[in-house]
Design an enzyme around this catalytic site. Structure first.
Site, PDB file in Angstrom:
ATOM      1  N   PHE A  32      -5.865 -13.389  -2.986  1.00  0.00           N
ATOM      2  CA  PHE A  32      -6.803 -14.365  -3.744  1.00  0.00           C
ATOM      3  C   PHE A  32      -6.317 -14.388  -5.179  1.00  0.00           C
ATOM      4  CE2 PHE A  32      -8.874 -11.793  -0.540  1.00  0.00           C
ATOM      5  CZ  PHE A  32      -9.583 -12.672   0.094  1.00  0.00           C
ATOM      6  N   ARG A  33      -5.706 -13.708  -5.849  1.00  0.00           N
ATOM      7  CA  ARG A  33      -5.260 -13.595  -7.084  1.00  0.00           C
ATOM      8  C   ARG A  33      -3.837 -13.914  -7.684  1.00  0.00           C
ATOM      9  NH1 ARG A  33     -10.106 -11.173  -6.816  1.00  0.00           N
ATOM     10  NH2 ARG A  33     -11.846 -11.883  -8.142  1.00  0.00           N
ATOM     11  N   GLN A 102      -9.758  -2.858   0.369  1.00  0.00           N
ATOM     12  CA  GLN A 102     -10.327  -4.155  -0.221  1.00  0.00           C
ATOM     13  C   GLN A 102     -10.321  -4.918   1.029  1.00  0.00           C
ATOM     14  OE1 GLN A 102      -8.304  -4.034  -4.165  1.00  0.00           O
ATOM     15  NE2 GLN A 102     -10.358  -4.273  -4.959  1.00  0.00           N
ATOM     16  N   HIS A 120     -15.116  -3.574   1.354  1.00  0.00           N
ATOM     17  CA  HIS A 120     -15.776  -4.728   1.361  1.00  0.00           C
ATOM     18  C   HIS A 120     -16.209  -5.307   2.594  1.00  0.00           C
ATOM     19  CE1 HIS A 120     -13.273  -5.664  -2.737  1.00  0.00           C
ATOM     20  NE2 HIS A 120     -14.407  -4.864  -3.009  1.00  0.00           N
ATOM     21  N   SER A 193      -5.049  -6.007  -7.582  1.00  0.00           N
ATOM     22  CA  SER A 193      -4.874  -6.510  -8.656  1.00  0.00           C
ATOM     23  C   SER A 193      -5.759  -5.580  -9.861  1.00  0.00           C
ATOM     24  CB  SER A 193      -5.379  -7.892  -9.068  1.00  0.00           C
ATOM     25  OG  SER A 193      -6.618  -7.962  -8.578  1.00  0.00           O
ATOM     26  N   ASN A 217       2.474  -3.404  -6.988  1.00  0.00           N
ATOM     27  CA  ASN A 217       1.909  -4.706  -6.934  1.00  0.00           C
ATOM     28  C   ASN A 217       2.619  -5.698  -7.636  1.00  0.00           C
ATOM     29  OD1 ASN A 217      -0.718  -5.972  -6.185  1.00  0.00           O
ATOM     30  ND2 ASN A 217      -0.742  -6.250  -8.671  1.00  0.00           N
ATOM     31  N   LEU A 234       6.344  -4.821  -2.815  1.00  0.00           N
ATOM     32  CA  LEU A 234       6.001  -4.008  -1.807  1.00  0.00           C
ATOM     33  C   LEU A 234       6.994  -4.166  -0.715  1.00  0.00           C
ATOM     34  CD1 LEU A 234       2.335  -5.309  -1.894  1.00  0.00           C
ATOM     35  CD2 LEU A 234       2.915  -2.935  -1.817  1.00  0.00           C
TER      36      LEU A 234
END
Length: 248
Positions: A32-33, A102, A120, A193, A217, A234
């Site tokens: 996502f980010r 998540q 989530h 994140s 990360n 990772l």
């Protein structure tokens, strides 16, 4: 190179993993980010975070399903990567108690992990907004891939059981996560994140409980200064762990 992490794993009696979208980039799923994150560019003129809001879903559920067709309803195209496989092996050997994730891609379960808690929510289950009838991913995915808006026989719109912006996380699950992380000797924070609250604050429970935090990360996180060890890559870290586990 990762001897400190291996030592932490050996010494810990209670290890937990907390995972985010970064681990699934190794399987080919965009995060996502990150630098190629899905939030960075609008989709058909709308911000993705807006499309993933509960308000937007109620207003126009077809918009969500058009976006989700590529990002959520092609999960059969993706397979567990090194992080998923290593965590499953650690659990099987009694070296990992549970995973709090998540992610909504079901890859931990595909890898064989059993104690997976999806903070989530999960697209494995759907429900009708009108009559609450439940549906499986397998029932809904073909409809979405055929550009059909999923509807219940009663006529109601079907919603995936994922947590949209504007929805609260499961309070019982959050409390369970805070409690278990507070009791952990070691928490592995992988591919997150640590910016989406309240889940992003969960690792602090381990810190204040006296346990160690290891963060892996690609980008910096707000909790890096709490980490007993910090790695960026990772694939490198877990590729190394995987080869060592296979040779033991």
């Amino acid at each position: 190179m990762h001897d400190e992490l291996k030592r932490f794993l050996r010494e810990s009696r209670h290890t937990i993993a907390f995972t985010g979208a970064g681990i699934s980039t190794l399987s080919g799923i965009r995060d996502f980010r990150g630098k190629n994150g899905v939030y960075l560019q609008p989709w058909h003129g709308r911000q993705v975070e807006e499309i993933l809001s509960l308000e937007c879903f109620y207003e126009d559920p077809s918009l969500f399903y058009q976006w989700a067709k590529e990002f959520i309803y092609r999960l059969d195209d993706f397979h567990p990567a090194a992080v998923h496989r290593v965590l499953a092996k650690l659990e099987a050997r009694g070296m990992l108690s549970s995973i709090y994730t998540q992610n909504i891609d079901l890859l931990h379960q595909k890898a064989g992990s059993r104690n997976v808690y999806e903070l989530h929510g999960s697209p494995a289950h759907h429900h009708c907004l009108r009559c609450r009838k439940e549906f499986s991913y397998e029932e809904i995915a073909p409809k979405v891939l055929a550009d059909e808006l999923p509807r219940c026989p009663c006529g109601g719109v079907i919603k995936p059981d994922i947590v949209f912006y504007g929805e609260n996380l499961n309070e019982l699950l959050l409390n369970q996560a805070f409690k278990e992380m507070g009791e952990a000797d070691l928490l592995l924070v992988l591919g997150s994140s640590l910016t989406v609250q309240p889940a992003a604050s969960l690792p602090l429970a381990t810190h204040y409980g006296g346990g160690k935090i290891v963060i892996v990360n690609a980008q910096p996180t707000p909790l890096d200064h709490y980490a007993a060890a910090r790695y960026d890559d990772l694939q490198e870290v877990f590729g190394d762990l995987e080869s060592r586990l296979e040779n033991q």
